[in-house]
Structures are given as structure tokens and as C-alpha cells.
Design an enzyme around this catalytic site. Structure first.
Site, short mmCIF file in Angstrom:
data_model
loop_
_atom_site.label_atom_id
_atom_site.label_comp_id
_atom_site.label_asym_id
_atom_site.label_seq_id
_atom_site.Cartn_x
_atom_site.Cartn_y
_atom_site.Cartn_z
N ASP A 1 23.83 -28.82 -17.43
CA ASP A 1 23.19 -28.06 -16.35
C ASP A 1 24.12 -27.18 -15.54
O ASP A 1 23.67 -26.36 -14.75
CB ASP A 1 22.50 -29.02 -15.38
CG ASP A 1 23.48 -29.65 -14.40
OD1 ASP A 1 24.53 -30.17 -14.86
OD2 ASP A 1 23.23 -29.59 -13.19
N CYS B 1 0.83 -1.20 0.00
CA CYS B 1 0.00 0.00 0.00
C CYS B 1 0.87 1.25 0.00
O CYS B 1 2.09 1.18 0.09
CB CYS B 1 -0.92 0.01 1.21
SG CYS B 1 -0.03 0.09 2.79
N ASP C 1 25.89 -33.98 -20.70
CA ASP C 1 26.70 -33.87 -19.50
C ASP C 1 26.24 -34.98 -18.55
O ASP C 1 25.15 -35.53 -18.71
CB ASP C 1 26.50 -32.49 -18.86
CG ASP C 1 27.16 -32.38 -17.50
OD1 ASP C 1 28.36 -32.70 -17.40
OD2 ASP C 1 26.47 -32.00 -16.54
N ASP D 1 29.23 -26.23 -18.11
CA ASP D 1 28.60 -26.56 -19.39
C ASP D 1 28.18 -25.32 -20.17
O ASP D 1 27.77 -25.43 -21.32
CB ASP D 1 27.34 -27.41 -19.15
CG ASP D 1 27.64 -28.71 -18.43
OD1 ASP D 1 28.64 -29.35 -18.79
OD2 ASP D 1 26.89 -29.07 -17.51
N CYS E 1 3.15 1.70 2.96
CA CYS E 1 4.40 0.92 2.85
C CYS E 1 5.44 1.70 2.04
O CYS E 1 6.62 1.77 2.42
CB CYS E 1 4.14 -0.42 2.19
SG CYS E 1 3.04 -1.52 3.11
#
Length: 725
Positions: A623, A40, A443, A627, A43
């Protein structure tokens, strides 16, 4: 646990306090904080007041919609400091990196494009309703009034909604080039000018609805194309975001915090447990274990002690380390990896999509045809009005709506199909490149495997030994300790109660059981002989040590994916930074004949480049940070959703679930998508072969041209939707 070695040699190499003060005299910094709990105006006011009151903060602005604060502050003000002060008044805050801010700009562009599309659609509907009255027989003053109302709606709409095309056309025309947006702009302008001329002369026909329909369909294609690009970010930027922004510098035994960019060779820094190495360096004090999985793919942490070299990006796990910098800034291994990725990204950007290839021939052809139609009719009829109408009709009927929708419509349909299978397409040309793949490189750690160790000999360990090991493993963040705890809980074993329990950084954990010393950790620490398998050893007093053996668990669908890819005739390769024994065992388990172990990031990228040089189209599935360069260098790439941010961003496709099985199906879907794209080009070509002669012959008004153009666009879209089945 510290070895007690003095840091005095480091002190002699560190800069003096005056030097530190000199470094601090820098220009202002711009910080951004995420504020998830604000809701709000009160805030906003509270946050801005508290930030503005903090010494060194010059301005603070809060955006409630984005739940974000932007702060202009002096260089010495840190984001962590501001996070803490907001926490004191009850607001959760997090620092935002440059990549996040860049993504926000991309989101903003998408919202603006969608808004222009909505405005064009709303205006087109209203003008078409007005046109119904004219088609129904309205004449003279009534017809003119409807035309002028249509003009009042159309002019501001095309000026606002068509801006993406105008800017693009102008940018290439300034440099003496043509693109698809040049004929688009000309078609819109000619449709509006012709309509205004007809309205001014009280003509029977005006084509404002044609101009708006043209704008709407073109924006629809542009927005579909944008959605395929919206989540694509630079992997090089993501790698840069991994660099630690601030470090703890040691000077004469005192700790000073400063930006990492201000470090110099020979500086000694303190890296606490859980912290990432900000520089390449050498350990001068302390012992711990390092998680190198981001750089090497090794799933098991390695011991780190005095004299050992460390690299930027590694994570310190268990004990504080004092590190002397041997490479800083652009010379660190992490930054060099980012350079590799940036080079690979620039190479990928040279890939020409089917739509771009068509545009190179299409744009100049449309201009020449329209100009010839204008000149021919002007010479034949001597009527500028007739010649202009026919030129506008030719431009509209040949406007590349169908071509503009051919690729994004298919890509969107195929992306939706793959999304339902658990795959997210990120790059606009990924589908076309995936259809060309003949070689797949996997991989190992974190890709074919879960990347977390799993106890393999639990059945051979007594419940008492398991209970004791669980007691020592409890509370430890070490991956092997977590695996022991998980295995014990799964079998219903309860940990024993120990006294004087402690963790020895780099070695393991120890405690007392009924006054007897017990240990769980490295083989050398308990006097055991280390075998070939990844193990942790449990010892009671001076008795023989018991081995707890581990292996990386296979990711779901790995066997199915490899088998299906091989069955479809693709060459499958396993390439990992892990040890030779681990990689060989995995290759045998999955039936992969070609494998490479202990491959560094540069080795992976070079191997991908070598395969490309041999004429192969390589799909890389990985991942980790190690890599990232290979993912970017590959013809097309896939990362699991669990991958590191940098790897996920470097890839063209993200595997949303944990199952690898959809990878093989994705290649088949990609081939189908490319067939649909080529069919769409054929539809557009046939349409132009039929419609263009009619327009040139003066048998199609701009309105009929717009309707024909819309029909071809809808046909292309319907053909693309066949992929969703």
C-alpha cells in the site's frame, strides 16, 4: 520548537537575489483548476473575468461540463495564488495534477468509443428494418430504393464508427506489420464495396446490414476491452505527481517562492509543518518529527533535528525545518523510485495476452485464405462479382469478433463478480496473470495492518492518568496522541483541564496541572528507559513515567487470507520496511514462515525480481510508496483502496473494502476466468472449422456470414456470463 541555530551557513550556500531573478525568467506555464461549485453561465463569466484580471494571467477558459478552468499564465503565477483569488469571489477551487488531466483524456476516449458504438447500433437497426422488406419479397425499383437508402445510412456510419479500426490498421501497415484490425478493416470495406456494386447493378442482394452488424459487434468488444483499461494510469506519473511543485527558498533571511525545478544544490528551503520534503537534504535548523511511512513503511514518526538527512517524499509533522538541498530534480530518492517503477512497468507491458498471441497467427491466416478464395473463384467462374462476394463472405465469417470478445467478455464478467466481492480489476491482463500466481508477498504496515497505532495496555492505566494523557494529546496530530485520545473516549474518560499547554516539536506535549509540570512524549524527554515496544510516556513533575504502549492493529481478513492462500498451496512471504522485531512478531502471529524486515524500496523490487528469476509468479500486496516499485515489478499486484495514490495506480487490482479475505477467492476466480477464455477460443476455432469451408465453397453469402459471425459472438458472450454465478 526552534533550537536557535543560525541559518547563516545556509545563506552563504544560497544563490544571490540576482540569481533568483535570472531563474524567474522562464516561459509561460499552463495551469488547471477544478471548480466543483460552478453551475451556470454566470459562474463561467465571473470566474473567467476574475482570472483574466489577475496580473500574469494571459488567458482563462472554463469548461462547465468538466467543472474545470484551464489557464495560460506567466511562470511566476502559482496555482495557489489563483485558488485564493477565486475564493475571494466565492468559488471553491483546487489545483489539478498531470495524472488527473491524463485520466480525463482516457475518459474522453471512452466516451468517443461509446458514441461510435451507439451510432453503429442505431444505424444497424434501421438498415435491418429496411432489409426485412427486401427479404419479404420487394423487387425491382422498390428493392433498389431500399438498397440505396441503406447505402445512404451505412456509408457515413462505417466511416465514422469504424475509425478506431482504420487508424489502427493503417498505423501497422505503414510499418509493414499486421494486426487484428487489418482483416477487420478489409471485411468492412469489402462488405460495403460488394453491396454498392450489387446495388449499382440492381442486384437482388446487398449486405449493408452485414457491414453494420460487423462494425457494431467489433466496437462492442473494443469498448469492453477499453473499460478494463480505463482506470489504469502510469504509476511513474503518479509518483511524479507527489513531487512538490513549489518551494519556499530562503535568501538572506527572506522567503521567496519558486518552482521546485529551479532549486540547486546548496539551496536552503523552509518546510513548514504538514509539508512534504521536495528534495533530499540535510536539516540545518529546527526540530520536528517526520512521517516516513511512504518511503520505509514505518508506522511511527521519527525525530528530526539538525544534521539529520531527509528524503523527498517524507512529511514534516510538528515543527518548521530549514533544509539544505543535497539532491534535486532527477537525483532525489523520490525520482529514482519513479525510475524503478517506470522500468518495472515497461517489463510488465511485455506480457502477451492470450488474445494477442492468437492474433499473431490469426491475422495473416485470414488474409491468405480470403485471397486464395478470391483467386480460386475468379479463375473457376471468370466472374469478378462472384469472386468478390465470396472473398467478402470469407473475410466476414472469419472476422475475429469471437476472438475480439473472448478476452474482454470474460474479463468484464469476472471483474463484475470480483467487484461485488470488493475488488476492482484495473489492468487488461491482470486476470490471466493472477491465475498463474504461486507466491504471495505481503507488505506489513497499511496492508496486513491498518497502518495506525492502537493502545494495547489501556486496561493497566488508571483513569486519572488516562484523563491527563488525553488532555495533553488533545489537539495534537501525532498518531500516538490520536490513539490515546481514541482509547480514552472509548472508555468514557473525560480529559482534565491544563494550563500553559504547548507542543514541543520532536518531543511531545507539556502543560501545568495545579502548578505541576506534566509531560507526554518520548522516553528520553521524560527520563524513562525506552523499551522494545512503541511507547509514549506520561510524567507528573519528577515522578516516575507511565508507559502507554502501542501496536499496529491487524486488518480485517488478514488471518483468513493468509490461511486460505497457504491452504491452496501458495508460498506466502512477509516483506516490510519496518523493524525486525515488529515484522517477526507479525509473521509469528499470522503463521508466515518466510519474512524480511527493514527492506528498502529497491530491496523489495530486487527480491521480487529474484523470485521471478527462479520461475515463480509473484502476487505482491502492498500500500505504500515504498511498495510501488515492488508492486510494479511483480507478476500481478493488489493494493487496498486506502493505499497511497501511487501504490494504488501501480497495482493491477484495488481492494475496495478493508477486508483482505477476498484475495484468496480472487485467485480462484482468475483461474476460472482463464478456463472460460480458453473455452471461448475453442468455440471460435470450432466455429471457423465449420463455417470457413462453407464460405470458401460459395455456400454462404456475406449476409449469412454476418449472421454466423454474430451467432459466434453471442455464444462467446453467453459463455463468459457463466462466470457471474
Amino acid at each position: 520548537m526552534s533550537t536557535g541555530i543560525s541559518a547563516c551557513p545556509a545563506c552563504s550556500a544560497a544563490p544571490a537575489a540576482e540569481d533568483l531573478a535570472e531563474r524567474a525568467a522562464q516561459k509561460d506555464a499552463r495551469l488547471a483548476l477544478s471548480l466543483p461549485t460552478i453551475h451556470c453561465a454566470a459562474c463561467i463569466s465571473a470566474v473567467e473575468r476574475r482570472l483574466a484580471a489577475e496580473p500574469g494571467v494571459k488567458s482563462a477558459r472554463v469548461n462547465l461540463t468538466l467543472k474545470r478552468a484551464t489557464i495560460e499564465a506567466e511562470k511566476e503565477v502559482s496555482a495557489r495564488q489563483l485558488v485564493e483569488v477565486l475564493g475571494e469571489i466565492g468559488y471553491e477551487a483546487h489545483e489539478l495534477d498531470a495524472g488527473t488531466l491524463s485520466a480525463t483524456e482516457t475518459d474522453k476516449a471512452g466516451r468517443e468509443l461509446l458514441m461510435r458504438l451507439a451510432v453503429a447500433g442505431f444505424a444497424a437497426m434501421n438498415v435491418m428494418l429496411l432489409s426485412v422488406s427486401v427479404w419479404s419479397g420487394a423487387a425491382d425499383a422498390t428493392r433498389d430504393m431500399f438498397h440505396w437508402i441503406s447505402a445512404a445510412i451505412t456509408l457515413p456510419t462505417v466511416l465514422f464508427s469504424g475509425q478506431p479500426f482504420y487508424r489502427s490498421a493503417w498505423s501497422v501497415l505503414k510499418h509493414g506489420h499486421l494486426n487484428m484490425d487489418v482483416p477487420i478493416t478489409l471485411a468492412i470495406v469489402l462488405a460495403v464495396v460488394t453491396s454498392l456494386w450489387e446495388t449499382t447493378l440492381s442486384g437482388a442482394h446487398a449486405y449493408f446490414d452485414a457491414a453494420l452488424a460487423l462494425t457494431f459487434f467489433l466496437l462492442a468488444g473494443r469498448y469492453l476491452d477499453h473499460r478494463t483499461r480505463a482506470i489504469a494510469r502510469s504509476a511513474a506519473e503518479e509518483l511524479a505527481a507527489l513531487e512538490v511543485p513549489r518551494v519556499t527558498l530562503l535568501i538572506d533571511g527572506e522567503e521567496r517562492e519558486l518552482p521546485t525545478a529551479e532549486l540547486r544544490l546548496g539551496d536552503v528551503i523552509l518546510v513548514r509543518p504538514g509539508g512534504r520534503m521536495p528534495v533530499d537534504g540535510e536539516i540545518v535548523d529546527g526540530q520536528s518529527e517526520l512521517d516516513r511511512s511512504l518511503l520505509t513503511g514505518e508506522s511511527v514518526p521519527v525525530f528530526a533535528g539538525v544534521g539529520q538527512a531527509v528524503s523527498a517524499g517524507e512529511v514534516n509533522l510538528t515543527g518548521p525545518l530549514k533544509v539544505r538541498a543535497t539532491a534535486v530534480g532527477e537525483e532525489t530518492s523520490l525520482h529514482r523510485m519513479a525510475d524503478l517503477v517506470a522500468i518495472a512497468e515497461s517489463g510488465r507491458s511485455k506480457y502477451t495476452s492470450l488474445a494477442d498471441a492468437a492474433a499473431k497467427l490469426y491475422a495473416p491466416g485470414v488474409h491468405i485464405l480470403s485471397a486464395l478464395a478470391f483467386l480460386g473463384w475468379l479463375l473457376y467462374s471468370g466472374d469478378m462479382r462472384v469472386a468478390l462476394n465470396i472473398a467478402a463472405a470469407v473475410l466476414i465469417i472469419t472476422c475475429p469478433c469471437a476472438l475480439g470478445l473472448a478476452v474482454p467478455a470474460v474479463t468484464t464478467a469476472a471483474s463484475g463478480k470480483l467487484f461485488r466481492k470488493g475488488m476492482l480489476i484495473k489492468h487488461e491482463t491482470a486476470m490471466e496473470r493472477l491465475a498463474q500466481v504461486d507466491t504471495v508477498v505481503f507488505d506489513k504496515t497499511g496492508t496486513l495492518t491498518e497502518g495506525t497505532p492502537e493502545l494495547t495496555n489501556g486496561a493497566a492505566i488508571s483513569r486519572q492518568d488516562m484523563a491527563l494523557a488525553m488532555a495533553l494529546a488533545e489537539g495534537s496530530s501525532h498518531p500516538l496522541s490520536r490513539a490515546i485520545w481514541a482509547a480514552g473516549k472509548a472508555t468514557g474518560v473525560a480529559p482534565l483541564v491544563l494550563t500553559e499547554q504547548s507542543e514541543v516539536p520532536g518531543y511531545g506535549a507539556e502543560g501545568l496541572l495545579d502548578g505541576q509540570r506534566v509531560r507526554l512524549g518520548r522516553a528520553a524527554w521524560v527520563g524513562a528507559d525506552a523499551g522494545e515496544k512503541t511507547s509514549s510516556w506520561l510524567q507528573r513533575g519528577e515522578g516516575p513515567a507511565v508507559a502507554f504502549e502501542f501496536a499496529d492493529s491487524l486488518r480485517a481478513g488478514a488471518e483468513e487470507a493468509v490461511s486460505a492462500l497457504k491452504a491452496s498451496g501458495k508460498n506466502v512471504i512477509l516483506m516490510s520496511g519496518d523493524t525486525r522485531l515488529a515484522v517477526e512478531a507479525m509473521a509469528e502471529r499470522l503463521g508466515i514462515e518466510t519474512w524480511i524486515a527493514e527492506a528498502l524500496p529497491r530491496d523489495k523490487a530486487e527480491r521480487i525480481a529474484a523470485l521471478a528469476a527462479e520461475g515463480h509468479h509473484v502476487l505482491m500486496v502492498g500500500d505504500g510508496l515504498n511498495d510501488t516499485a515492488a508492486l510494479t515489478a511483480a507478476h500481478v499486484s493488489i493494493s487496498p483502496a486506502s493505499a497511497l495514490d501511487a501504490a494504488r495506480v501501480a497495482s493491477d487490482i484495488v481492494l475496495l473494502g478493508g477486508n483482505l479475505a477476498p484475495i484468496a477467492e480472487a485467485t480462484e476466480t482468475a483461474r476460472s476466468a482463464v478456463r472460460r477464455i480458453k473455452e471461448n477460443f475453442q468455440i471460435a476455432t470450432i466455429y471457423n472449422i465449420i463455417a470457413v469451408p462453407l464460405a470458401v465453397a460459395g455456400m454462404a453469402t456475406p449476409l449469412i456470414a454476418a449472421l454466423a459471425m454474430s451467432t459466434s459472438s453471442i455464444t462467446v458472450s453467453l459463455n463468459a456470463l457463466r462466470l457471474r454465478g
